[in-house]
Design an enzyme around this catalytic site. Structure first.
Site, PDB file in Angstrom:
ATOM      1  N   ARG A  78     -16.701  22.394   3.952  1.00  0.00           N
ATOM      2  CA  ARG A  78     -15.782  23.534   3.899  1.00  0.00           C
ATOM      3  C   ARG A  78     -15.044  23.642   2.577  1.00  0.00           C
ATOM      4  NH1 ARG A  78     -11.305  21.860   8.541  1.00  0.00           N
ATOM      5  NH2 ARG A  78     -10.535  19.933   7.597  1.00  0.00           N
ATOM      6  N   GLN A  99      -4.147  13.598   3.280  1.00  0.00           N
ATOM      7  CA  GLN A  99      -3.100  13.374   4.264  1.00  0.00           C
ATOM      8  C   GLN A  99      -1.774  13.851   3.657  1.00  0.00           C
ATOM      9  OE1 GLN A  99      -3.183   9.649   6.573  1.00  0.00           O
ATOM     10  NE2 GLN A  99      -4.957   9.059   5.349  1.00  0.00           N
ATOM     11  N   ASP A 122     -15.026  14.458  -2.531  1.00  0.00           N
ATOM     12  CA  ASP A 122     -15.498  15.427  -1.534  1.00  0.00           C
ATOM     13  C   ASP A 122     -15.436  16.854  -2.068  1.00  0.00           C
ATOM     14  OD1 ASP A 122     -15.859  13.317   0.253  1.00  0.00           O
ATOM     15  OD2 ASP A 122     -13.937  13.642   1.262  1.00  0.00           O
ATOM     16  N   HIS A 154       0.817  -1.214   0.000  1.00  0.00           N
ATOM     17  CA  HIS A 154       0.000   0.000   0.000  1.00  0.00           C
ATOM     18  C   HIS A 154       0.855   1.270   0.000  1.00  0.00           C
ATOM     19  CE1 HIS A 154      -3.813   2.142   1.765  1.00  0.00           C
ATOM     20  NE2 HIS A 154      -3.673   2.354   0.490  1.00  0.00           N
TER      21      HIS A 154
END
Length: 643
Positions: A519, A453, A540, A108
């Protein structure tokens, strides 16, 4: 003992055990490395770095410690000696593969490093082979499978296997899919690898399928595979790959005749027991097929999907409240729209809100490439009522009362106001207010954002972003403290390497899901990370109506955003190289008219394109899985399905 406690998720117990071992023998490098791994898994990255470095001082030739240290440094954007680190990491992997050892780089994480496709596939293959070694102890005879659909009444039996049926990004994407299948054509089974977390996500999936089986109650992989095979599954979907909670040993036992990777893991399994990977022509073009061990199975638009239309219906519309920089009559009403600053109001019934607020105007923006189509955004002028909303945000109050029936919630306080809305488990019942002042964002600046991230950023990416900031003087970059210890490294690199003032990079805390998505409306442009794209995060920001600029490389993880944008109908946001990435971002930040048209296009295409259309997606997925089955039914082995 420490390893056993770690396996049992007893973090404190494992730390105490490893610490005791170090006290007894301070020169025991493996104990330091094991302690570091517990710190890393629990998010204590600085402590992990310190322990890995101690282990390497004691034992310089320690590949596991070195590669895990490299990953920790990637997580916090510590790029000192970055090139040397990458060179050594690649050499370490090459040496381990040559000696037929399990590589110290996890599958990963492999997309984060400059490895060849062959190396990445080989790393995954070693982990797949490890699963085979584990299941060989069962000495199980091969399973038998249905040869046709007669035993299921002509229906295709689909099995979804995941540890993430709960409050997890994967469920945020696909929670509605199992329940939308055409029950006259398919039977749906969901196999949960984790216990019930008590969330609405789990309840939704478990209540909307034909069969929901909690395999966390069947810890033996052999017995779990027996259960799946007894259910007569035709196509079994692996949603974990090599992510936390996976039980690939179940797939290694081959309980179903067709096994496919789907949605949850951004790469190849490298495993002989996986037949297909569900993908698309943009994410996995045929010229890159050699980086996969599976056969490519194309969805017609994109393999990615998001449940945003169901989870966040209040973001399908918005009302802007005009906040003038100078209040001419404190608390008085004014019909003039200044455009100095806006507060965004979101609710599920904007008509009712506009009827209450009364006097409002529309801002009209044509949709790029569809100039006859206009996006009409209502703007409410500053008034006594809206001044209360502004005061609520500036003074961090929880709520503001417009009248006896209408309450506005502070968007930063949804956890306190309604925790289920905050997590995205249910839409809000009231009105939610968001404003740039809540995040210390300049009201009139061009705000570039990235909500991934920090490990997805590498030096070349931040260099591009800083070049964009230089060319768009009235701009800032909005990032997340994900983790917080990375903030100082990012700002130092921007200042020392690129000459960008640290004040132009604004960090905010990680937020609950609903706020995280909402946001995104406050940013102007999202700058995607080419190394590893925003996948769920990309959906998103697009649902928030924010254009996203991306640069595809060759790995699956680096091409997902391009697939999303192509499906959205916005290919102009996909760059060919670093230069064009900067040019697209600079044009958006410098040309206000172009930005307005592009934002209008993204806003419109959210619902006009298939990107967020769950029913359309499920219909396409059923057709694709049926094509896999028909090949099997004819006695043909797996092959690429591109039509």
């Amino acid at each position: 003992m420490g390893n056993t406690l770690k396996e049992m998720q007893d973090v404190q117990g494992a730390i105490q055990c490893y610490t005791r071992a170090i006290q007894i023998n301070p020169g025991f490098a493996d104990a330091h490395s094991n302690l570091a791994s517990v710190h890393k898994d629990s998010g204590s990255i600085p402590a992990a770095i310190q322990s890995y470095r101690t282990a390497l001082k004691l034992k310089p030739d320690f590949p596991d410690a070195y590669c895990n240290l490299a990953h920790c440094l990637q997580i916090i954007c510590d790029w000192k000696d970055y090139e040397d680190r990458m060179t050594k990491l690649v050499a370490t992997v090459a040496d381990q593969l040559a000696k037929n050892r399990l590589p110290s780089v996890h599958p990963h994480h492999s997309m984060l490093y400059p490895l060849t496709h062959d190396y990445r596939k080989a790393i995954a293959a070693r982990h797949g082979a490890l699963c085979m070694d584990k299941i060989n102890v069962f000495h199980k005879a091969p399973y038998t499978y249905p040869k046709d659909l007669r035993s299921s009444g002509g229906k295709l039996r689909i099995g979804y296997v995941s540890s993430d049926f709960g409050n997890h990004p994967t469920s945020h994407l696909m929670q509605s899919i199992p329940g939308v299948h055409n029950r006259s054509e398919v039977e749906v089974f969901c196999y949960a690898l984790s216990p019930d977390d008590g969330t609405n996500f789990r309840k939704k999936v478990s209540s909307e399928v034909d069969y929901f089986v909690d395999l966390s109650q069947i810890p033996c992989n052999g017995k779990a595979a027996d259960r799946i095979n007894r259910d007569g599954i035709h196509v079994l979907l692996n949603m974990n790959g090599y992510t936390k909670g996976a039980r690939n040993e179940i797939f290694a036992l081959r309980p179903a005749p067709i096994q496919a990777m789907w949605l949850g893991y951004p790469g190849t399994s490298g495993a002989k027991f996986m037949d297909y990977i569900v993908t698309d022509a943009v994410t996995s073009p045929m010229e890159l097929r050699d980086q996969y061990c599976e056969k490519l199975a194309y969805m017609p638009h994109t393999f990615f999907i998001g449940d945003h239309a169901q989870m966040f219906p209040h973001l399908s519309e918005k009302v802007l409240v005009d906040i003038p920089s100078v209040k001419h009559a404190e608390g008085g009403d004014s019909c003039k729209i200044t455009g100095d600053e806006y507060i965004v109001l979101n609710c599920t019934n904007s008509k009712d809100l506009l009827d209450l607020l009364g006097d409002f105007q529309y801002i009209s923006h044509p949709v790029k490439d569809q100039e006859e189509t206009k996006i009409m955004t209502p703007v409410v002028p500053y008034s006594q009522r809206t001044s209360r909303v502004e005061n609520m945000l500036r003074t961090s109050q929880l709520t503001s009362q417009l009248d006896e029936n209408h309450q506005v919630h502070n968007g930063l306080a949804m956890v306190q106001i309604d925790s289920k809305t905050a997590t995205g488990e249910k839409p809000p019942s009231g009105i939610i207010a968001s404003g740039r002042m809540q995040y210390r964002l300049p009201p009139s600046a061009i705000v570039y954002c990235n909500f991934n991230q920090l490990y997805k950023i590498d030096p070349s990416t931040l260099l591009m972003w800083c070049n964009i900031l230089k060319r768009v003087p009235n701009s800032v970059l909005w990032l997340l403290r994900f983790p917080a210890v990375g903030e100082v490294n990012v700002k130092n690199f921007a200042k020392q390497t690129c000459g960008i003032s640290p004040e132009r990079i604004i960090f905010s805390p990680v937020a609950p899901k609903e706020e995280h998505v909402r946001r995104g409306q406050l940013a102007d442009i999202c700058l995607d990370t080419p190394l590893c794209n925003g996948h769920t995060t990309g959906m998103d920001v697009l649902w928030a109506g924010c254009p996203m600029v991306t640069l595809p490389k060759e790995t699956l993880a680096s091409r997902v955003a391009s697939s999303q944008l192509a499906c959205l109908g916005c290919p102009e946001l996909i760059a060919n190289d670093a230069k064009s990435y900067e040019e697209i971002a600079v044009q958006l930040g410098s040309d206000a008219d172009y930005l307005a048209k592009m934002r209008a296009k993204v806003w419109y295409q959210r619902t006009a394109s298939p990107l967020f259309n769950i029913r359309h997606y499920v219909s396409d997925l059923e057709k694709l899985l049926m094509k896999m089955w028909r090949r099997y039914e004819r006695g043909e082995g797996p092959d690429h399905i591109t039509q």
